[in-house]
Design an enzyme around this catalytic site. Structure first.
Site, PDB file in Angstrom:
ATOM      1  N   ASP A  39     -20.752 -48.120  59.549  1.00 43.68           N
ATOM      2  CA  ASP A  39     -22.060 -47.477  59.013  1.00 43.68           C
ATOM      3  C   ASP A  39     -21.545 -46.662  57.781  1.00 43.68           C
ATOM      4  O   ASP A  39     -21.240 -46.361  57.232  1.00 43.68           O
ATOM      5  CB  ASP A  39     -21.970 -46.592  60.167  1.00 43.68           C
ATOM      6  CG  ASP A  39     -23.904 -45.806  59.977  1.00 43.68           C
ATOM      7  OD1 ASP A  39     -24.644 -46.500  59.425  1.00 43.68           O
ATOM      8  OD2 ASP A  39     -23.481 -44.427  59.863  1.00 43.68           O
ATOM      9  N   SER A  40     -23.163 -46.139  56.910  1.00 44.23           N
ATOM     10  CA  SER A  40     -23.202 -45.997  55.960  1.00 44.23           C
ATOM     11  C   SER A  40     -22.313 -44.099  56.564  1.00 44.23           C
ATOM     12  O   SER A  40     -21.417 -43.327  55.262  1.00 44.23           O
ATOM     13  CB  SER A  40     -24.398 -45.618  54.924  1.00 44.23           C
ATOM     14  OG  SER A  40     -25.046 -44.601  57.027  1.00 44.23           O
ATOM     15  N   CYS A  70     -25.463 -50.011  61.857  1.00 47.10           N
ATOM     16  CA  CYS A  70     -25.781 -49.873  60.783  1.00 47.10           C
ATOM     17  C   CYS A  70     -27.369 -50.319  60.715  1.00 47.10           C
ATOM     18  O   CYS A  70     -27.649 -51.445  60.368  1.00 47.10           O
ATOM     19  CB  CYS A  70     -25.439 -49.499  59.339  1.00 47.10           C
ATOM     20  SG  CYS A  70     -26.753 -48.621  57.669  1.00 47.10           S
ATOM     21  N   GLU A 120     -26.570 -36.229  58.545  1.00 44.38           N
ATOM     22  CA  GLU A 120     -25.344 -35.935  57.785  1.00 44.38           C
ATOM     23  C   GLU A 120     -25.240 -34.420  57.166  1.00 44.38           C
ATOM     24  O   GLU A 120     -23.406 -34.572  57.425  1.00 44.38           O
ATOM     25  CB  GLU A 120     -25.246 -36.610  56.279  1.00 44.38           C
ATOM     26  CG  GLU A 120     -25.262 -37.915  56.385  1.00 44.38           C
ATOM     27  CD  GLU A 120     -24.234 -38.459  57.334  1.00 44.38           C
ATOM     28  OE1 GLU A 120     -22.901 -38.789  56.958  1.00 44.38           O
ATOM     29  OE2 GLU A 120     -23.722 -40.036  57.876  1.00 44.38           O
ATOM     30  N   CYS A 172     -32.727 -46.743  63.023  1.00 38.16           N
ATOM     31  CA  CYS A 172     -31.127 -46.345  62.327  1.00 38.16           C
ATOM     32  C   CYS A 172     -30.582 -45.483  63.213  1.00 38.16           C
ATOM     33  O   CYS A 172     -30.637 -44.802  63.780  1.00 38.16           O
ATOM     34  CB  CYS A 172     -31.746 -45.872  61.156  1.00 38.16           C
ATOM     35  SG  CYS A 172     -30.390 -44.520  60.467  1.00 38.16           S
ATOM     36  N   HIS A 181     -28.521 -43.101  62.913  1.00 37.45           N
ATOM     37  CA  HIS A 181     -28.699 -41.776  62.558  1.00 37.45           C
ATOM     38  C   HIS A 181     -30.028 -40.862  63.402  1.00 37.45           C
ATOM     39  O   HIS A 181     -29.481 -39.766  63.814  1.00 37.45           O
ATOM     40  CB  HIS A 181     -28.783 -41.317  61.806  1.00 37.45           C
ATOM     41  CG  HIS A 181     -27.057 -41.848  60.380  1.00 37.45           C
ATOM     42  ND1 HIS A 181     -27.415 -42.733  59.762  1.00 37.45           N
ATOM     43  CD2 HIS A 181     -26.736 -40.536  59.816  1.00 37.45           C
ATOM     44  CE1 HIS A 181     -26.332 -42.264  59.019  1.00 37.45           C
ATOM     45  NE2 HIS A 181     -25.406 -41.694  59.115  1.00 37.45           N
TER      46      HIS A 181
END
Lengths: 268, 268
Positions: free
Chosen positions: B10-11, B73, B152, B185, B187
């Site tokens: 993933d990012s 992701c 993040e 997403c 996240h």
């Protein structure tokens, strides 16, 4: 007199706060701007990553035979200026000293606030620079990690509710405690309206603007200015050009379309 | 039976929503996780940048002799799955199809919302996958560009005012118009509490969770599961390990300290 271009870089849009002032003060100059939009933000990353990115940004600018480098990025100026200076003998101007100097000069009470990225605040760069100039100054420093993502995504208008809420969360604590606030990340002046509304009467010191003024003085002293012709700015980014063109145009108040190219910065 | 590890990337932190479910469903497996924390976020960048980053992430995971790849992701699954599949013959599982399938199954009204990054929403990936499964479905899609920076930076608690305001800004428009919302997403499930409070009664479909379940079925069908021993997860990131360790530990509800290393992803 020196006709070579000036190199300016930042993690993204923020360095345009320096470019805007350079365009006004020294319109004869050619400027190469690099915004690392493929790797922005810098200020929430670790020290080694920031140093690595700064060195590759520098290597890219040095490929244009520039006469000086302006690090129009609070994070790189705080974390990686030694690494950057190690790879060139050219004049390198960072944001920390010029901004701290002006803040100390304009503050009447010596009570100075600093807002910047997490990496910059942790480095203590502004705090040290201020106390060197005025050991009696009282500095309150605060990291604002969401300000760069807000700006890079276009959330910077005075009426933007998200920007307002983030700003309240970060800077309410300064109310009544300072007379001067350093915007220690060059992205933050784009949020000037939002910040002014929360801290009316506090003098805001814009790191991009101060650094541009200092750079002009330094280039002038060293007889490095280009005194003839009409200069232009060419922009390079590490991601697609469209978002940068749109937001840069809004901020600079003139279009930059056709003046922006993409570079693969990881090759530098 | 195949004892090779499974690669997941993933990012940044988002793919942990898949890892959490994999740890529960297939505790025997060894997992190599890569979070591209030095280049996060992906979903606000251009298509070519996303493809380039996805290919280097893949090359890194392939260096571990993995038996399958989970693209945990939403952005890479939407933009770069063809590029990723082109460099390997291994099974590659993305988030779009598994998530769309579950959303179509659980929605009673066929009115389905999708929230994801700007790049994912622009690609139309979820919209296409849903309408392939149910041509009569009505899909409302909305990009939420600040959600990844919020997560993040640790702003994902149910009581976080900044997360709440951003969420209101993005998802108020879904009120009364959908019965199911895809968190497109990986996240976004970290913001589940905040989202639930704004859209009570709406079924939230977690792309990381759904993708993990689909990956387990696929590995089982192909007799690729590791049926003995105790598996472990090793984490790699492209920035410093400390922030990742802290936030991953909170999200996974167990410490990951000592299990995280930094890799120079730009070399891949």
């Amino acid at each position: 007199m020196d006709t070579r271009p000036i190199g300016v870089f930042d993690s993204g849009l923020g360095g345009l706060t320096a470019v805007k002032e350079l365009e006004r003060l020294i319109p004869n100059e050619n400027i190469i701007y690099f915004g690392d939009t493929g790797r922005v933000p810098y200020g929430t990353r670790g020290i080694n990553t920031i140093k690595k990115y700064a060195v590759s940004d520098m290597r890219f600018l040095l490929s244009f035979n520039v006469k000086a480098i302006i690090i129009a990025c609070g994070t790189v100026s705080s974390i990686a200026i030694d690494e950057v200076r190690r790879i060139t003998d050219l004049p390198v101007i960072g944001v920390v000293e010029p901004t701290a100097k002006t803040a100390v000069e304009v503050s009447k009470t010596g009570k100075i606030g600093v807002i910047a990225t997490s990496a910059t605040i942790s480095s203590g760069s502004f705090q040290k620079a201020i106390s060197k100039l005025n050991p009696d100054a009282e500095v309150i420093a605060r990291a604002c990690p969401l300000f760069v993502p807000l700006v890079e995504n276009g959330y910077f208008g005075r009426d933007c509710k998200l920007a307002q809420l983030a700003a309240h969360d970060y800077i309410d604590e300064f109310k009544g405690r300072i007379d001067t606030l350093i915007l220690g990340c060059t992205h933050y002046p784009l949020l000037r309206g939002v910040i002014e509304d929360i801290l009316p009467g506090v003098i805001l010191v814009d790191s991009g603007f101060e650094t541009a003024k200092t750079a002009v003085s330094l280039l002038s002293e060293q007889d490095l200015l280009n005194t003839s012709g009409k200069g232009s700015v060419h922009y390079y980014v590490s991601d697609q050009t469209s978002d940068f063109e749109r937001l840069a145009g809004i901020f600079l108040e003139h279009p930059v379309n056709g003046m922006v190219d993409t570079v693969d910065i990881e090759k530098y």
